[in-house]
Design an enzyme around this catalytic site. Structure first.
Site, PDB file in Angstrom:
ATOM      1  N   LYS B  76       0.868  -1.183   0.000  1.00 46.36           N
ATOM      2  CA  LYS B  76       0.000   0.000   0.000  1.00 46.36           C
ATOM      3  C   LYS B  76       0.906   1.234   0.000  1.00 46.36           C
ATOM      4  CE  LYS B  76      -3.996   1.946   2.506  1.00 46.36           C
ATOM      5  NZ  LYS B  76      -4.890   1.799   3.686  1.00 46.36           N
ATOM      6  N   SER B 151      -9.924   1.714   2.712  1.00 44.01           N
ATOM      7  CA  SER B 151      -9.026   2.513   1.896  1.00 44.01           C
ATOM      8  C   SER B 151      -7.977   1.694   1.155  1.00 44.01           C
ATOM      9  CB  SER B 151      -8.315   3.524   2.786  1.00 44.01           C
ATOM     10  OG  SER B 151      -7.417   2.879   3.672  1.00 44.01           O
ATOM     11  N   SER B 175     -10.258  -0.698   6.829  1.00 41.73           N
ATOM     12  CA  SER B 175      -9.602  -0.492   5.536  1.00 41.73           C
ATOM     13  C   SER B 175      -8.878  -1.706   4.965  1.00 41.73           C
ATOM     14  CB  SER B 175      -8.609   0.666   5.630  1.00 41.73           C
ATOM     15  OG  SER B 175      -9.298   1.883   5.615  1.00 41.73           O
TER      16      SER B 175
END
Lengths: 478, 482
Positions: B76, B151, B175
């Site tokens: 990420k 997210s 997330s």
């Protein structure tokens, strides 16, 4: 109307740790801009603070020195505001639960009057960086070397009633932080700075007046001047029918004036909240006990010991222990020189006088404890008189060598040869027949005149007691 | 080859069926093929990946390879990676190259993993649909007009589409678990403090936790093994031994007491979703587990509490992005205020600005007690609910999301409805517990997830329970047709 001023101080003292409070970067003063700022000090994304345990120990030490409560579980909070020299956009400080709680100290005024001052709290926090407005045309430079430097903010109750008391309090705190070794106390480098909350009220009134906060008081001299100036300003305003506004005022030492920085209405809302990156600071009773064992002797205890161990008068002991450096200097000389009072006189008189005249502190003294010991030993063994010693002191100060070298080189040894002294006295008696006659007629206080003549003739090297004896014997036998 | 799990690929590498360079090239080719459609990555690090793969191959040849050596991974773009752009999907950090690596990426690199690139995400991890990214929305590989969740949407989509066998993510309010559920992959959020946050760009420090996206619980155990542990650079990481997560995968679940919170089966839950959860529970019953109804009375408080705590922390955490030292700076600032205002107004997206404003408001004088302090009190009550529950059960199960993936654009202009999609995941972050999302079926061809919530530091047990389910089901083996 008679007015009373009310003063409370916030002192920021820089802790003498090796590294910053939340990072491993060095805190040494004077490095090239931004060379002592690591990723944590720069507020880079994703980096995290790690508390320096050395700073915590120092805070506890301070707490113990002022008989304060040590908070078992204190909290670091974020004080949020934007400024270019504040890299994270918040300062890590302590707000609701500071590491050191209520404490108390005794201050002593120069006239010997004593007073107790309450300490509200002392908390750990990080310093900000510096903005450099001068060196860049139309721009501001930012130096983050100082960012993250550990500070202990010591907050007093509004217990002081004059600028002199405020100075005495600040000096006392300065003395303590240096005694317990948590700060170098260097005011020029900003290691010890102070803000003062000042208000006035009619004498006898209980309620406090509206206060102004004075910033930027970085020397004992300035703080006294600035506070007195502020007291006068406030009294003038009230007496001419005005009202004091709560505000922050900046002291300008060059112009000797204070001016408004911001009023209460403009004050920031710092949006304090507990820093989620740091766990609560838990201090166990055992940690406090450990530090208690390591506590150095505090100023008052040292003064009492000096009085007892060296049979010194209280005032002398007070002066000698006023700074840890002077006290250490005294004790070092005492290991080599026997006469405690003689050492005290020299340290309080000659040495302190010379240091003050040259604006030096004890650590910067050109005459070391060993050098002074050598000189005082020569007084003790009567090699030189006290008067000659002062000359020698000056020569050592000027770097001309050690006491023995100077005495030798300049031929300052006392004349102890009785034959030589007697010859000198015979000559003086022969050349002063008028005074001899007066002496014989009962004016015995003229003895001093003859000793003086003899000292002059020996260029100060005659031993005055010895001369006194010889002259008296000779005159009496005439 | 892309359908193989990390465990299978690791075996293949060790047996010499293919080299890490070949494996890496294979996944880079897939990225090049599907990235234009999915937009799952922000940065592709082809060159350094092949370099790392080469080194991994040497290690494998020398016989010193571990389970992860030579396996490709995507991180990420919230984890700082030394020398490689780290954007947090924000214009603010579009030019930011960190001079250090996060502990997470560093540990995985040291274990020999090959980084293929940095995954797309919601800007600063604020979002539940991956639509707030400065680099554009990520598409759900199962149906391109659906969101992948957020997210960590890019990380989830990348593993679902097999652009990499595994990826990393972060979970502040769901997330990891929510996009894992919406993309049909296994997503693990460990206990708060289990994995270091150093070098992970902070959204809400007391809630953020790194975790994994994999195609199985077995793979997650292997990644967690390397990611977990105390880090002296993170004061909130916890100094507790890391157990062998793979060793307990095959423990029996007979006698397991599964808690079912009645609050998670509210009218907001799609009845078809409830049905799928029932089916998953049946599978566990067959394995000898028992179901016990439990009460988490403060569940409905979790979203309001979260939307006070998280924005408060974010408003402060994001203050460092001020245009002074790095990141975006506006053109020709008039003065200092102008520099701050325009750099931050232009550099941050709408959702980030919304949360900074909420946070600054709740922390301000006069509101702090009513919002922040109140929220902290409720947060303790929410934790207390779980504590009570875990005195009766071994694990809590329920849905991850109320529905399967919604359409791109559907909730973007309705933040409250967007926030409500995290109703089942947020309480776990507020309590700091570990949570796991595993594929448990399909509704209208879209994957859904089963959530497993464990007691503190019981990641091993969660992975064991999930692994046993994955031994008797094959939902986790399904892949989208791209």
């Amino acid at each position: 109307m008679e007015w009373e001023s009310v003063i409370g101080l916030e002192i920021h003292t820089q802790l003498a740790t090796k590294s910053k409070i939340f990072s491993g970067a060095s805190i040494a003063f004077g490095a090239e801009p931004n060379t002592q700022a690591c990723n944590i000090d720069l507020g880079m994304p994703g980096v995290l603070p790690v508390l320096n345990q050395q700073a915590v120990k120092m805070a506890i030490k301070f707490g113990l020195a002022v008989d304060a409560e040590i908070t078992p579980r204190s909290i670091f909070a974020r004080k949020n505001y934007f400024y270019p020299d504040l890299p994270k956009g918040y300062q890590i400080s302590q707000f609701e639960l500071p590491v050191v709680g209520k404490g108390i100290i005794e201050i002593e005024m120069t006239d010997g009057e004593k007073k107790l001052i309450n300490i509200t709290r002392a908390h750990l926090e990080e310093d900000a960086g510096k903005s450099l407005h001068e060196d860049f045309d139309g721009m501001t430079g930012i130096d983050l070397n100082r960012a993250g430097t550990p500070l202990l903010e010591i907050v007093s109750e509004p217990d002081m009633r004059s600028a002199k008391e405020a100075v005495a309090y600040m000096k006392k705190i300065h003395q303590i932080v240096k005694y317990i070794g948590i700060s170098d106390g260097n005011m020029q480098e900003g290691s010890f700075r102070c803000d003062a909350n000042v208000s006035v009220r009619p004498k006898g009134q209980e309620a406090l007046g509206t206060r102004a906060e004075l910033k930027n008081l970085n020397s004992f001299k300035f703080i006294e001047k600035a506070i007195n100036l502020e007291i006068e300003r406030q009294i003038d305003i009230i007496e001419s029918g005005g009202k004091i506004v709560q505000e922050t005022r900046l002291y300008d030492a060059d112009k000797h004036e204070t001016r408004s920085m911001r009023s209460k209405e403009e004050a920031n809302d710092y949006r304090y909240f507990p820093d989620p990156d740091l766990l609560p600071l838990v201090i166990e009773t055992e940690d406090i006990e450990d530090i208690k064992q390591q506590m150095p002797e505090l100023p008052n205890a040292k003064k009492l010991r000096f009085m007892e161990q060296f049979s010194l008068k209280e005032y002398d002991a007070y002066l000698l222990t006023s700074s840890i450096e002077l006290a250490d200097y005294y004790e070092k000389v005492k290991t080599q020189v026997n006469d405690a009072k003689l050492i005290a006189n020299w340290l309080i008189g000659e040495l302190s006088g010379a240091l003050n005249k040259n604006n030096l502190d004890v650590k910067q003294s050109p005459i070391s404890a060993d050098q002074l010991s050598e000189l005082l030993k020569r007084i003790e063994d009567k090699t030189i008189s006290g008067k000659i010693a002062k000359k020698v002191f000056e020569s050592i100060w000027n770097g001309e060598g050690n006491a023995d070298e100077i005495i030798e080189k300049q031929g300052l040894k006392q004349i102890t040869d009785t034959g030589a002294l007697e010859k000198m006295v015979d000559e003086i008696i022969a050349n002063n027949s008028k005074q001899v006659e007066q002496y014989k007629n009962g004016q015995t206080k003229l003895l001093g005149y003859f000793v003086g003549q003899a000292m002059k003739a020996s260029k100060g090297k005659g031993n005055p007691q010895e001369l006194n004896k010889i002259i008296k014997a000779k005159l009496d036998s005439l | 080859m892309h359908k193989k799990s990390l465990t299978e690929l690791s075996e293949g590498l060790k047996q010499g069926q293919y080299s890490s360079v070949e494996l890496t090239q294979y996944f880079i080719d897939r990225i090049n093929t599907y990235q234009p459609t999915l937009n799952a990555l922000i940065t592709v690090t082809e060159e350094s990946a092949l370099q790392e793969a080469k080194q991994a191959d040497e290690l494998i040849k020398s016989g010193d390879a571990g389970d992860l050596t030579g396996i490709p991974i995507i991180h990420k773009d919230i984890f700082c990676t030394k020398g490689i752009k780290t954007t947090c999907a924000s214009k603010m950090l579009d030019n930011f190259i960190a001079p250090y690596s996060s502990t997470v990426t560093q540990n995985l690199e040291s274990a020999g993993m090959v980084m293929l690139g940095k995954a797309n995400m919601d800007e600063f991890a604020m979002g539940s649909s991956n639509e707030t990214s400065y680099y554009g929305a990520v598409k759900n590989p199962w149906q391109l007009d659906k969101v992948p969740g957020g997210s960590s949407g890019g990380s989830a989509a990348a593993v679902a589409a097999k652009l990499a066998p595994v990826s990393t993510g972060t979970d502040t309010g769901g997330s990891i678990r929510q996009p894992a559920a919406l993309c049909g992959v296994t997503g693990l959020k460990p206990t708060y403090g289990r994995i270091s946050r150093f070098g992970m760009i902070a959204f809400a420090s007391s809630l953020d936790q790194a975790g994994t996206f994999t195609s199985s619980a077995e793979d997650a155990a292997k990644l967690l093994q390397v990611m977990a542990g105390f880090d002296e650079r993170d004061s909130t990481s916890i100094d507790k031994p890391v157990p062998d997560y793979s060793a307990t995968l095959n423990d029996s679940v007979a006698g397991l007491k599964i808690g079912l919170p009645k609050q998670y089966f509210d009218p907001g839950l799609d009845p078809l979703m409830a049905e799928k959860i029932e089916q998953a529970l049946d599978a566990y019953k067959k394995m000898g587990a028992s179901i016990i109804d439990i009460d988490l009375p403060h569940t409905d408080q979790s979203i309001p509490v979260y939307y006070v705590v998280a924005p408060a922390e974010c408003s402060s955490n994001l203050s460092r992005f001020d245009g002074v030292r790095y990141g975006y700076r506006c053109q020709q600032p008039k003065d200092l205020d102008d520099l701050y205002k325009r750099s931050r107004s232009e550099g941050f997206g709408e959702e980030v600005k919304r949360r900074i404003m909420i946070g600054a408001y709740t922390l301000s004088a006069g509101y702090y007690d009513a919002y922040y302090i109140k929220a902290q009190k409720l947060r303790r009550l929410i934790s207390e609910d779980f504590k009570q529950a875990f005195s009766k059960v071994d694990v809590i199960m329920g849905p991850v999301t109320p529905t399967t993936a919604f359409n791109i654009g559907e909730k973007l202009d309705d933040p409250v409805s967007m926030y409500l999609s995290d109703i089942y995941t947020i309480a776990v972050n507020l309590a700091g517990l570990p949570g796991l999302s595993i594929p448990a079926g399909f509704i209208d061809d879209m994957p859904m997830g089963l959530q497993l919530i464990g007691n503190y530091f019981e990641e091993g047990k969660l992975l064991n329970i999930a692994h046993q389910y994955q031994q008797v089901t094959d939902f986790h083996r399904q892949t989208p047709n791209l």
